[in-house]
Design a protein around this motif. Structure first.
Motif, PDB file in Angstrom:
ATOM      1  N   UNK A 118     -35.991  26.316  33.809  1.00  0.00           N
ATOM      2  CA  UNK A 118     -35.251  25.042  33.768  1.00  0.00           C
ATOM      3  C   UNK A 118     -36.229  23.924  33.418  1.00  0.00           C
ATOM      4  N   UNK A 119     -35.695  22.745  33.118  1.00  0.00           N
ATOM      5  CA  UNK A 119     -36.537  21.584  32.827  1.00  0.00           C
ATOM      6  C   UNK A 119     -37.143  20.996  34.097  1.00  0.00           C
ATOM      7  N   UNK A 120     -38.265  20.304  33.943  1.00  0.00           N
ATOM      8  CA  UNK A 120     -38.800  19.466  35.024  1.00  0.00           C
ATOM      9  C   UNK A 120     -37.890  18.236  35.168  1.00  0.00           C
ATOM     10  N   UNK A 121     -38.043  17.541  36.289  1.00  0.00           N
ATOM     11  CA  UNK A 121     -37.255  16.308  36.496  1.00  0.00           C
ATOM     12  C   UNK A 121     -37.525  15.317  35.363  1.00  0.00           C
ATOM     13  N   UNK A 122     -38.791  15.245  34.952  1.00  0.00           N
ATOM     14  CA  UNK A 122     -39.177  14.290  33.895  1.00  0.00           C
ATOM     15  C   UNK A 122     -38.503  14.654  32.562  1.00  0.00           C
ATOM     16  N   UNK A 123     -38.514  15.949  32.249  1.00  0.00           N
ATOM     17  CA  UNK A 123     -37.889  16.382  30.988  1.00  0.00           C
ATOM     18  C   UNK A 123     -36.384  16.117  31.024  1.00  0.00           C
ATOM     19  N   UNK A 124     -35.801  16.361  32.197  1.00  0.00           N
ATOM     20  CA  UNK A 124     -34.350  16.135  32.348  1.00  0.00           C
ATOM     21  C   UNK A 124     -34.024  14.650  32.135  1.00  0.00           C
ATOM     22  N   UNK A 125     -34.843  13.790  32.742  1.00  0.00           N
ATOM     23  CA  UNK A 125     -34.605  12.344  32.593  1.00  0.00           C
ATOM     24  C   UNK A 125     -34.746  11.948  31.124  1.00  0.00           C
ATOM     25  N   UNK A 126     -35.715  12.541  30.436  1.00  0.00           N
ATOM     26  CA  UNK A 126     -35.908  12.249  29.011  1.00  0.00           C
ATOM     27  C   UNK A 126     -34.681  12.646  28.204  1.00  0.00           C
ATOM     28  N   UNK A 127     -34.116  13.799  28.523  1.00  0.00           N
ATOM     29  CA  UNK A 127     -32.921  14.255  27.799  1.00  0.00           C
ATOM     30  C   UNK A 127     -31.749  13.290  28.023  1.00  0.00           C
ATOM     31  N   UNK A 179     -23.959  15.419  23.899  1.00  0.00           N
ATOM     32  CA  UNK A 179     -23.373  16.571  24.613  1.00  0.00           C
ATOM     33  C   UNK A 179     -24.429  17.646  24.844  1.00  0.00           C
ATOM     34  N   UNK A 180     -25.177  17.973  23.781  1.00  0.00           N
ATOM     35  CA  UNK A 180     -26.153  19.069  23.884  1.00  0.00           C
ATOM     36  C   UNK A 180     -27.302  18.691  24.810  1.00  0.00           C
ATOM     37  N   UNK A 181     -27.760  17.452  24.745  1.00  0.00           N
ATOM     38  CA  UNK A 181     -28.854  17.060  25.647  1.00  0.00           C
ATOM     39  C   UNK A 181     -28.405  17.150  27.101  1.00  0.00           C
ATOM     40  N   UNK A 182     -27.185  16.729  27.385  1.00  0.00           N
ATOM     41  CA  UNK A 182     -26.690  16.810  28.778  1.00  0.00           C
ATOM     42  C   UNK A 182     -26.510  18.274  29.192  1.00  0.00           C
ATOM     43  N   UNK A 183     -26.044  19.072  28.257  1.00  0.00           N
ATOM     44  CA  UNK A 183     -25.873  20.506  28.560  1.00  0.00           C
ATOM     45  C   UNK A 183     -27.229  21.156  28.848  1.00  0.00           C
ATOM     46  N   UNK A 184     -28.225  20.836  28.025  1.00  0.00           N
ATOM     47  CA  UNK A 184     -29.552  21.449  28.238  1.00  0.00           C
ATOM     48  C   UNK A 184     -30.186  20.939  29.527  1.00  0.00           C
ATOM     49  N   UNK A 185     -29.968  19.654  29.848  1.00  0.00           N
ATOM     50  CA  UNK A 185     -30.533  19.095  31.085  1.00  0.00           C
ATOM     51  C   UNK A 185     -29.963  19.798  32.310  1.00  0.00           C
ATOM     52  N   UNK A 186     -28.721  20.237  32.212  1.00  0.00           N
ATOM     53  CA  UNK A 186     -28.045  20.838  33.380  1.00  0.00           C
ATOM     54  C   UNK A 186     -28.333  22.332  33.521  1.00  0.00           C
ATOM     55  N   UNK A 187     -29.038  22.922  32.558  1.00  0.00           N
ATOM     56  CA  UNK A 187     -29.155  24.392  32.604  1.00  0.00           C
ATOM     57  C   UNK A 187     -30.117  24.833  33.712  1.00  0.00           C
ATOM     58  N   UNK A 212     -42.835  24.717  22.983  1.00  0.00           N
ATOM     59  CA  UNK A 212     -42.771  25.895  23.876  1.00  0.00           C
ATOM     60  C   UNK A 212     -44.187  26.442  24.091  1.00  0.00           C
ATOM     61  N   UNK A 213     -44.673  26.470  25.333  1.00  0.00           N
ATOM     62  CA  UNK A 213     -46.021  27.012  25.570  1.00  0.00           C
ATOM     63  C   UNK A 213     -46.021  28.542  25.487  1.00  0.00           C
ATOM     64  N   UNK A 214     -47.160  29.140  25.133  1.00  0.00           N
ATOM     65  CA  UNK A 214     -47.231  30.610  25.054  1.00  0.00           C
ATOM     66  C   UNK A 214     -46.805  31.277  26.361  1.00  0.00           C
ATOM     67  N   UNK A 215     -47.099  30.630  27.502  1.00  0.00           N
ATOM     68  CA  UNK A 215     -46.769  31.248  28.802  1.00  0.00           C
ATOM     69  C   UNK A 215     -45.263  31.480  28.956  1.00  0.00           C
TER      70      UNK A 215
END
Ligand code: MLT
Length: 264
Positions: A118-127, A179-187, A212-215
């Motif tokens: 899932x996203x971090x809180x920061x990434x979610x806020x960015x989306x 729509x897609x950003x909100x959908x991805x933030x909620x995943x 996307x990091x290699x990890x």
């Protein structure tokens, strides 16, 4: 609630196990155009995400679960009950939701330039900020993404690809971006889903993917390795960035064909 079918296109031979390709955000199924000539030996189905390309928006709250259900019902409506499903980035998030909600569909899974966390809180806020901005200014909210979508060398030396991506970004509809950003933030995170996948896997990343990091690949491959299936082939595509299927279509198609060849 019944949903409108997504825009679906068939390519290649009519019979056999289909390879379904799900595209990246905020683009449409044309990201596969350069890979398709290398995939002529297998039946390929491309779909547009809700609100992008030829697909209508979906009703209700934005969610990748709703997108995955729409993929499933669209494929079922087209007579496809089993397929190898491969998704790039947002397409990969959706393939993971499909694996969770409709495991019987999946004969194999391809996870390209994507991750199961899932996203971090920061990434979610960015989306959510991009979603709000897209509702105000439309595609302008995503024009800067060309920097993260393509490898530096592609941007410096391959103007045909860079210009194509820029003009596709400029076509992205504001409501679909939101729509897609909100959908991805909620995943949610879906690594655990991969431990239940019965078919073969492919985990692939462009060498210079800035998103996307290699990890992320290592953890998806490890999760598929713990499952009942034969595990995943890990692939790094030399020289490519996040949009590996546009930057190195022959290499990506070859990996998809190997995945398809391992599936039954
Ligand atoms: C994509 O290429 O689909 C996006 O980079 C996905 C994301 O924003 O996480």
């Amino acid at each position: 609630m019944s949903t409108p079918p997504l825009a679906l296109r068939r390519h290649g031979p009519a019979g056999g196990l289909p390879l379904v390709l799900l595209h990246a955000f905020p683009l449409d199924s044309r990201i596969w155009d350069d890979a398709l000539p290398h995939l002529r030996s297998v039946p390929v189905v491309t779909l547009d995400a809700p609100g992008f390309g030829g697909s209508a928006p979906l009703p209700g709250e934005p969610s990748l679960e709703a997108y995955a259900d729409a993929v499933h019902s669209t494929l079922t409506g087209a007579g496809i009950g089993r397929a190898v499903v491969a998704g790039l980035s947002m397409g990969g998030y959706t393939a993971l939701a499909l694996a969770e909600r409709h495991p019987g569909l999946l004969a194999g899974i391809g996870l390209l330039d994507t991750k199961a966390e899932a996203d971090s809180e920061q990434a979610r806020a960015g989306r959510l900020a991009v979603a709000g901005r897209a509702e105000e200014v439309g595609a302008e909210a995503v024009l800067g993404m060309v920097e993260t979508l393509l490898a530096p060398a592609t941007r410096a030396r391959r103007p045909e690809i860079t210009d194509r991506v820029r003009s596709r970004l400029a076509e992205a509809p504001g409501p679909a971006i939101a729509w897609a950003q909100r959908a991805m933030a909620a995943r949610p995170g879906r690594l655990g889903v991969l431990e239940r996948v019965a078919g073969p896997g492919l985990v692939l990343r462009g060498e210079f993917d800035a998103a996307i990091p290699p990890a992320a690949l290592t953890s998806m491959a490890a999760a598929l390795g713990r499952g009942p299936g034969p595990g995943a082939e890990p692939v790094t595509v030399p020289g490519a960035g996040h949009l590996s299927c546009l930057e190195a279509p022959a290499e990506v198609a070859a990996a998809l064909l190997r995945l398809h060849g391992r599936a039954r």
